[in-house]
Design a protein around this motif. Structure first.
Motif, PDB file in Angstrom:
ATOM      1  N   SER A 111       0.888  -1.277  -0.149  1.00 42.18           N
ATOM      2  CA  SER A 111      -0.002   0.031   0.228  1.00 42.18           C
ATOM      3  C   SER A 111       0.999   1.201  -0.022  1.00 42.18           C
ATOM      4  O   SER A 111       2.107   1.025   0.229  1.00 42.18           O
ATOM      5  CB  SER A 111      -0.873   0.030   1.266  1.00 42.18           C
ATOM      6  N   VAL A 112       0.156   2.513  -0.369  1.00 42.29           N
ATOM      7  CA  VAL A 112       1.214   3.803  -0.235  1.00 42.29           C
ATOM      8  C   VAL A 112       0.551   4.613   0.775  1.00 42.29           C
ATOM      9  O   VAL A 112      -0.549   4.239   1.447  1.00 42.29           O
ATOM     10  CB  VAL A 112       0.936   4.138  -1.622  1.00 42.29           C
ATOM     11  N   GLY A 113       1.069   5.808   0.646  1.00 41.06           N
ATOM     12  CA  GLY A 113       0.836   6.758   1.754  1.00 41.06           C
ATOM     13  C   GLY A 113       1.967   7.037   2.717  1.00 41.06           C
ATOM     14  O   GLY A 113       2.961   6.330   2.715  1.00 41.06           O
ATOM     15  N   PRO A 114       1.957   8.415   3.421  1.00 42.49           N
ATOM     16  CA  PRO A 114       3.050   8.439   4.323  1.00 42.49           C
ATOM     17  C   PRO A 114       3.131   7.576   5.376  1.00 42.49           C
ATOM     18  O   PRO A 114       2.099   7.000   6.060  1.00 42.49           O
ATOM     19  CB  PRO A 114       2.685   9.769   4.770  1.00 42.49           C
ATOM     20  N   PRO A 115       4.336   7.096   5.827  1.00 38.84           N
ATOM     21  CA  PRO A 115       4.227   6.262   7.093  1.00 38.84           C
ATOM     22  C   PRO A 115       3.579   6.845   8.331  1.00 38.84           C
ATOM     23  O   PRO A 115       3.253   8.239   8.612  1.00 38.84           O
ATOM     24  CB  PRO A 115       5.932   6.374   7.319  1.00 38.84           C
ATOM     25  N   MET A 116       3.154   5.953   8.902  1.00 40.46           N
ATOM     26  CA  MET A 116       2.302   6.068  10.041  1.00 40.46           C
ATOM     27  C   MET A 116       3.142   6.944  11.256  1.00 40.46           C
ATOM     28  O   MET A 116       4.252   6.809  11.133  1.00 40.46           O
ATOM     29  CB  MET A 116       1.620   5.038  10.865  1.00 40.46           C
ATOM     30  N   HIS A 117       2.542   7.975  11.853  1.00 38.33           N
ATOM     31  CA  HIS A 117       3.351   8.798  12.832  1.00 38.33           C
ATOM     32  C   HIS A 117       4.586   9.476  12.026  1.00 38.33           C
ATOM     33  O   HIS A 117       5.697   9.381  12.525  1.00 38.33           O
ATOM     34  CB  HIS A 117       3.834   8.338  13.936  1.00 38.33           C
ATOM     35  N   TYR A 118       4.584   9.655  10.871  1.00 36.27           N
ATOM     36  CA  TYR A 118       5.583  10.351   9.867  1.00 36.27           C
ATOM     37  C   TYR A 118       6.287  11.484  10.640  1.00 36.27           C
ATOM     38  O   TYR A 118       7.522  11.577  10.527  1.00 36.27           O
ATOM     39  CB  TYR A 118       5.043  10.924   8.367  1.00 36.27           C
ATOM     40  N   ALA A 124      14.553   9.981  11.437  1.00 38.22           N
ATOM     41  CA  ALA A 124      15.106   8.654  11.385  1.00 38.22           C
ATOM     42  C   ALA A 124      15.211   8.093  10.132  1.00 38.22           C
ATOM     43  O   ALA A 124      15.955   7.095   9.576  1.00 38.22           O
ATOM     44  CB  ALA A 124      14.492   7.829  12.702  1.00 38.22           C
ATOM     45  N   LEU A 125      14.124   8.036   9.479  1.00 41.33           N
ATOM     46  CA  LEU A 125      13.643   7.265   8.257  1.00 41.33           C
ATOM     47  C   LEU A 125      14.275   8.202   6.961  1.00 41.33           C
ATOM     48  O   LEU A 125      14.978   7.339   6.105  1.00 41.33           O
ATOM     49  CB  LEU A 125      12.200   7.091   8.078  1.00 41.33           C
ATOM     50  N   TYR A 126      14.032   9.236   6.747  1.00 43.94           N
ATOM     51  CA  TYR A 126      14.529   9.901   5.783  1.00 43.94           C
ATOM     52  C   TYR A 126      15.011  11.291   6.104  1.00 43.94           C
ATOM     53  O   TYR A 126      14.510  12.469   5.909  1.00 43.94           O
ATOM     54  CB  TYR A 126      13.263  10.333   4.757  1.00 43.94           C
ATOM     55  N   PRO A 127      16.433  11.120   6.739  1.00 44.13           N
ATOM     56  CA  PRO A 127      16.742  12.540   7.463  1.00 44.13           C
ATOM     57  C   PRO A 127      16.978  13.722   6.543  1.00 44.13           C
ATOM     58  O   PRO A 127      17.005  14.846   6.542  1.00 44.13           O
ATOM     59  CB  PRO A 127      18.242  12.150   8.198  1.00 44.13           C
ATOM     60  N   ASP A 128      17.618  12.961   4.994  1.00 42.53           N
ATOM     61  CA  ASP A 128      17.959  14.119   4.327  1.00 42.53           C
ATOM     62  C   ASP A 128      16.951  14.562   3.115  1.00 42.53           C
ATOM     63  O   ASP A 128      16.909  15.456   2.179  1.00 42.53           O
ATOM     64  CB  ASP A 128      19.172  13.921   3.685  1.00 42.53           C
ATOM     65  N   THR A 129      16.113  13.533   2.766  1.00 48.96           N
ATOM     66  CA  THR A 129      14.803  13.528   1.650  1.00 48.96           C
ATOM     67  C   THR A 129      13.595  13.603   2.328  1.00 48.96           C
ATOM     68  O   THR A 129      12.647  13.641   1.455  1.00 48.96           O
ATOM     69  CB  THR A 129      15.279  12.293   0.775  1.00 48.96           C
ATOM     70  N   ALA A 130      13.150  13.838   3.364  1.00 47.11           N
ATOM     71  CA  ALA A 130      11.769  13.670   4.177  1.00 47.11           C
ATOM     72  C   ALA A 130      10.734  14.611   3.427  1.00 47.11           C
ATOM     73  O   ALA A 130       9.708  14.118   2.907  1.00 47.11           O
ATOM     74  CB  ALA A 130      11.654  14.122   5.495  1.00 47.11           C
ATOM     75  N   ASP A 131      11.218  15.818   2.699  1.00 45.70           N
ATOM     76  CA  ASP A 131      10.137  16.772   2.194  1.00 45.70           C
ATOM     77  C   ASP A 131      10.181  16.266   0.551  1.00 45.70           C
ATOM     78  O   ASP A 131       9.268  16.883  -0.119  1.00 45.70           O
ATOM     79  CB  ASP A 131      10.640  18.120   2.358  1.00 45.70           C
ATOM     80  N   ALA A 132      11.028  15.717   0.214  1.00 45.35           N
ATOM     81  CA  ALA A 132      11.205  15.113  -1.143  1.00 45.35           C
ATOM     82  C   ALA A 132      10.477  13.847  -1.657  1.00 45.35           C
ATOM     83  O   ALA A 132      10.139  13.693  -2.641  1.00 45.35           O
ATOM     84  CB  ALA A 132      12.572  15.282  -1.866  1.00 45.35           C
ATOM     85  N   GLU A 133      10.136  13.064  -0.414  1.00 46.11           N
ATOM     86  CA  GLU A 133       9.764  11.526  -0.867  1.00 46.11           C
ATOM     87  C   GLU A 133       8.450  11.556  -1.237  1.00 46.11           C
ATOM     88  O   GLU A 133       7.644  12.370  -1.220  1.00 46.11           O
ATOM     89  CB  GLU A 133       9.731  10.792   0.614  1.00 46.11           C
ATOM     90  N   ASP A 134       8.073  10.654  -2.387  1.00 49.34           N
ATOM     91  CA  ASP A 134       6.830  10.635  -3.101  1.00 49.34           C
ATOM     92  C   ASP A 134       6.082   9.504  -2.509  1.00 49.34           C
ATOM     93  O   ASP A 134       6.544   8.296  -2.729  1.00 49.34           O
ATOM     94  CB  ASP A 134       7.082  10.585  -4.557  1.00 49.34           C
ATOM     95  N   PHE A 135       4.999   9.680  -1.824  1.00 50.82           N
ATOM     96  CA  PHE A 135       4.313   8.259  -1.177  1.00 50.82           C
ATOM     97  C   PHE A 135       2.856   8.242  -2.008  1.00 50.82           C
ATOM     98  O   PHE A 135       2.195   7.536  -1.227  1.00 50.82           O
ATOM     99  CB  PHE A 135       4.137   9.011  -0.052  1.00 50.82           C
TER     100      PHE A 135
END
Length: 343
Positions: A111-118, A124-135
């Motif tokens: 499934s897709v969508g932002p991770p729970m409690h993003y 921790a998950l995307y320290p350098d690309t959090a705002d650029a990730e495509d969900f």
């Protein structure tokens, strides 16, 4: 709606795989033993649910790799892997590897969508690309392309002593037809159909803009029909339903009391949509196999599927799951039209 429900063709079950944080090995071993039991009982499929930063299976692909070496026939699925936590190329490699190891028995659900409690995990998950990730669905499309053998790079050939491929390796040709999308909305059902995936439905749907008439079965039925209307295989497109079902035929009085209390505690959330996403939950089904079969035959969505992955309740004991699975295989399955292999 068909005048009679489709006979049940494929019987599966789903487990969350809980464990004690201070002794995780025991819970994982229990999960593997339950999958082995499912094969012995004649189930067609066993599915595991994904949990991150919780005391449930965080790495279903690794667990299913282990299960593939302890079983020989039962199909192994994920319901579902949230792709917001994954790199599609790396996941494609892992999925293909386990599919090869299992002899072509893997059924990955995603499934897709932002991770729970993003907001709490993004650093921790995307320290350098959090705002650029495509969900968005584009993340699923990337996985589909990699699994189905589309080039991942424009480089291939020999470099020194090493040989490089332009497609994900290993490549498992049949895996591309065994990818499932776990969806609870008309939009996800439509997208899955248009992209030739299979469709996993569960005990949760989105109520959408409806203001009243919260009929879970009718909403889920609309999703199934939307999926098949946009799938190349039409009415033959695969849909699996995953309600929480608890047969009590061989349960002890103590088990029946525990099961009924569990269902009663969860019933209030089924009366109206919950939270900002307006999620509508299906009532859990508890009772004898004959009673549950009667309820399912009257369920508008169940009447149009011939595959199920019944969800095991959370927090029960190992022996409870043994009883529930045994009743599912030997009594509920036959009551729904699927003969038990040992009959």
């Amino acid at each position: 709606m068909p005048s009679t429900p489709r006979p049940l063709r494929r019987l599966g079950f789903l487990t969350i795989g809980l464990f004690d944080g201070s002794d995780p090995g025991k819970g994982h071993e229990s999960t593997l033993e339950i999958i082995e039991l499912g094969e012995r009982l004649g189930f067609d499929s066993a599915w595991v649910r994904h949990r991150h930063l919780q005391y449930g299976i965080s790495s279903p692909v690794a667990v299913l790799a282990a299960a593939s070496q302890r079983t020989s026939r039962i199909e192994l699925g994920t319901a579902v892997i949230p792709l917001g936590w994954e790199n599609p190329l790396r996941l494609a490699e892992d999925l293909a590897t386990v599919d090869i190891l299992s002899g072509g028995r893997l059924n990955p659900g995603v499934s897709v969508g932002p991770p729970m409690h993003y907001d709490q995990v993004r650093e921790a998950l995307y320290p350098d690309t959090a705002d650029a990730e495509d969900f968005s669905y584009e993340r699923v499309q990337r996985l589909l392309d990699h699994v189905r053998g589309k080039p991942a790079t424009d480089f291939s050939g020999v470099e020194g002593f090493e040989v490089f491929s332009d497609v994900v390796q290993p490549h498992s040709p049949g895996l591309g037809h065994r990818l499932w999308y776990g969806g609870g909305s008309l939009g996800s059902a439509r997208w899955a159909g248009e992209h030739g995936m299979n469709f996993l439905t569960s005990s949760v749907v989105r109520a959408g803009d409806r203001k009243d008439a919260y009929d879970f079965a009718e909403i889920q039925l609309s999703h199934i029909r939307e999926f098949r209307a946009h799938h190349p295989d039409g009415e033959a497109a695969r849909v699996s339903q995953g309600l929480v079902v608890i047969p009590t035929d061989s349960a002890t009085p103590e088990q029946r009391a525990k099961y009924e209390a569990y269902v009663a505690k969860r019933l209030p959330r089924t009366t109206a949509p919950q939270g900002p996403a307006r999620l509508l939950f299906a009532p859990d089904l508890v009772g004898t196999s004959a009673e549950i079969a009667e309820q399912l035959h009257a369920h508008a969505a169940f009447r149009e599927v011939d595959e199920v992955a019944f969800a095991l309740p959370f927090t029960f004991e190992h022996e409870d799951y043994v009883q529930i699975l045994t009743d599912m295989a030997t009594r509920l399955g036959p009551a729904l039209g699927r003969p038990h292999p040992g009959a």
